[in-house]
Design an enzyme around this catalytic site. Structure first.
Site, mmCIF file in Angstrom:
data_model
loop_
_atom_site.group_PDB
_atom_site.id
_atom_site.type_symbol
_atom_site.label_atom_id
_atom_site.label_comp_id
_atom_site.label_asym_id
_atom_site.label_seq_id
_atom_site.Cartn_x
_atom_site.Cartn_y
_atom_site.Cartn_z
ATOM 1 N N HIS A 55 50.594 47.487 43.161
ATOM 2 C CA HIS A 55 50.821 47.756 44.585
ATOM 3 C C HIS A 55 52.086 48.589 44.837
ATOM 4 O O HIS A 55 52.094 49.475 45.688
ATOM 5 C CB HIS A 55 50.928 46.437 45.363
ATOM 6 C CG HIS A 55 49.753 45.522 45.150
ATOM 7 N ND1 HIS A 55 48.518 45.775 45.680
ATOM 8 C CD2 HIS A 55 49.622 44.360 44.456
ATOM 9 C CE1 HIS A 55 47.667 44.796 45.335
ATOM 10 N NE2 HIS A 55 48.320 43.930 44.584
ATOM 11 N N HIS B 270 53.419 36.806 47.991
ATOM 12 C CA HIS B 270 52.485 37.226 46.949
ATOM 13 C C HIS B 270 52.724 38.704 46.660
ATOM 14 O O HIS B 270 52.828 39.109 45.510
ATOM 15 C CB HIS B 270 51.036 36.972 47.386
ATOM 16 C CG HIS B 270 50.023 37.285 46.331
ATOM 17 N ND1 HIS B 270 48.730 36.872 46.376
ATOM 18 C CD2 HIS B 270 50.110 38.006 45.181
ATOM 19 C CE1 HIS B 270 48.072 37.287 45.308
ATOM 20 N NE2 HIS B 270 48.897 37.984 44.573
ATOM 21 N N GLU C 224 52.707 43.144 40.211
ATOM 22 C CA GLU C 224 52.769 43.562 41.617
ATOM 23 C C GLU C 224 53.297 44.992 41.744
ATOM 24 O O GLU C 224 52.816 45.771 42.555
ATOM 25 C CB GLU C 224 53.631 42.575 42.432
ATOM 26 C CG GLU C 224 52.999 41.206 42.600
ATOM 27 C CD GLU C 224 51.651 41.235 43.318
ATOM 28 O OE1 GLU C 224 51.561 41.814 44.412
ATOM 29 O OE2 GLU C 224 50.664 40.669 42.778
HETATM 30 P P1 5GP Z 1 46.863 41.010 43.174
HETATM 31 O O1 5GP Z 1 46.342 41.216 41.755
HETATM 32 O O2 5GP Z 1 46.122 41.909 44.144
HETATM 33 O O3 5GP Z 1 48.309 41.179 43.313
HETATM 34 O O4 5GP Z 1 46.553 39.503 43.594
HETATM 35 C C1 5GP Z 1 45.448 38.766 43.206
HETATM 36 C C2 5GP Z 1 45.719 37.976 41.956
HETATM 37 O O5 5GP Z 1 47.004 37.393 41.947
HETATM 38 C C3 5GP Z 1 44.747 36.849 41.748
HETATM 39 O O6 5GP Z 1 44.207 36.970 40.470
HETATM 40 C C4 5GP Z 1 45.590 35.593 41.875
HETATM 41 O O7 5GP Z 1 45.102 34.546 41.070
HETATM 42 C C5 5GP Z 1 46.910 36.090 41.370
HETATM 43 N N1 5GP Z 1 48.043 35.332 41.824
HETATM 44 C C6 5GP Z 1 48.263 34.802 43.028
HETATM 45 N N2 5GP Z 1 49.441 34.196 43.067
HETATM 46 C C7 5GP Z 1 49.989 34.303 41.843
HETATM 47 C C8 5GP Z 1 51.205 33.855 41.277
HETATM 48 O O8 5GP Z 1 52.063 33.215 41.896
HETATM 49 N N3 5GP Z 1 51.391 34.180 39.976
HETATM 50 C C9 5GP Z 1 50.500 34.889 39.243
HETATM 51 N N4 5GP Z 1 50.784 35.140 37.964
HETATM 52 N N5 5GP Z 1 49.355 35.331 39.754
HETATM 53 C C10 5GP Z 1 49.105 35.043 41.050
#
Ligand code: 5GP
Length: 297
Positions: free
Chosen positions: A168, A116, A164
């Site tokens: 991050h 992720h 990402e």
């Molecule tokens: P972050 O924004 O902190 O990187 O992660 C949280 C978000 O990532 C959540 O809204 C979750 O739905 C989204 N997310 C998790 N896995 C995936 C993925 O494989 N693809 C996409 N586009 N969003 C993801």
């Protein structure tokens, strides 16, 4: 003092006390959601009613207190604003659960844990003027598609990678080892490969199954393999479901990229902080590790 001012002061104190009490209990997200909902929605729930009181009587208190993540003190909050962080979190997610979380019928989700992200704790969006540049990571494309796919949009991964990086990667780039996009994405792939979560889970006999696992068994088994405390996140049971569903496994690193515990005794962090909309730190107890759709048949 005029009656209106006295009323305002009284409401302010009540609101401040409530906000602080909410903070001591834990979830900042929940508190903020209550606040927002209170502004437009129901008067029926007690929490919402109190927040309406805050809105009416003491908007400045809401601003001052309710919008600060309450588990953090003033100094902690300053660190967040200054983009200070102390550990890196390698977040693996289970694609079947990602699809379930967003209620998307993914056609053919990977049947292995994918990346992720590599997230510094307590820092996000550290450099808005450092845009994602796909050209920089072109060489990594085969590995990126394989191990860091956009599970939700498998036909266009780069939106996810951009997100990402911006959220991050720009913070992780404070480290010399990760201070370019190539280094951030390449370094993350390197850590993922080094951790070998998929083969470790297999060795431990932890496979997707229609039978439930005990979360403590999974955490203990991983801790014994890696020698550090991981964090496991789950989707809480939806209506009609018996148990939570395993969604993410996090392993944490120091700034010099050595494995460390994700939480130390006494450290905040096991309070259920949710990284995705529905994910929470798993409750101790049984959990479902869902098989990919085809093998479930
Ligand atoms: P972050 O924004 O902190 O990187 O992660 C949280 C978000 O990532 C959540 O809204 C979750 O739905 C989204 N997310 C998790 N896995 C995936 C993925 O494989 N693809 C996409 N586009 N969003 C993801």
């Amino acid at each position: 003092m005029k009656p209106a001012a006295a009323r305002g002061l009284l409401l302010s104190s009540l609101c401040l006390a409530l906000c602080c009490r909410g903070g001591a209990r834990g979830s900042p997200t929940r508190l903020r959601v209550y606040h927002w909902r209170g502004g437009v929605g129901s008067w029926l729930s007690t929490s919402h009613w109190f927040i309406r009181v805050c809105d009416l009587g003491a908007p400045w208190v809401t601003l001052l207190s309710c919008h600060l993540p309450p588990e953090h003190g003033f100094e902690e909050r300053q660190k967040i604003d200054n983009h200070e962080w102390k550990k890196l979190i390698m977040v693996h997610h289970w694609p079947v659960t990602v699809c379930k979380e967003v209620e998307k019928d993914c056609r053919d989700p990977p049947d292995y844990w994918t990346i992720h992200g590599l997230w510094p704790d307590r820092a996000e969006e550290c450099n808005g003027s450092w845009p994602f540049n796909f050209e920089e990571i072109k060489d990594l494309l085969p590995e990126m598609k394989m191990y860091w796919p956009d599970v939700i949009h498998p036909l266009n991964h780069s939106h996810f990678w951009k997100h990402e990086w911006e959220k991050h990667g720009t913070c992780a780039a404070q480290l010399d080892a990760l201070n370019s996009q190539k280094k951030y994405f390449g370094g993350s792939l390197g850590l993922y490969e080094k951790l070998e979560l998929n083969s470790i889970l297999q060795k431990l006999g932890i496979k997707p199954s229609i039978n439930y696992y005990q979360i403590s068994d999974i955490k203990d088994a991983l801790a014994s393999m890696y020698g550090v405390v991981p964090k496991v996140q789950c989707l809480p049971p939806k209506q009609g479901e018996e148990v939570q569903t395993i969604g993410q496994i996090e392993l944490c690193f120091t700034k010099d990229l050595r494995l460390r515990n994700c939480t130390e005794p006494g450290e905040l962090g096991e309070s259920g902080r949710a990284w995705g909309p529905g994910l929470e730190v798993c409750e101790d107890g049984p959990a479902f590790y869902p098989p990919p759709p085809q093998s479930a048949r």
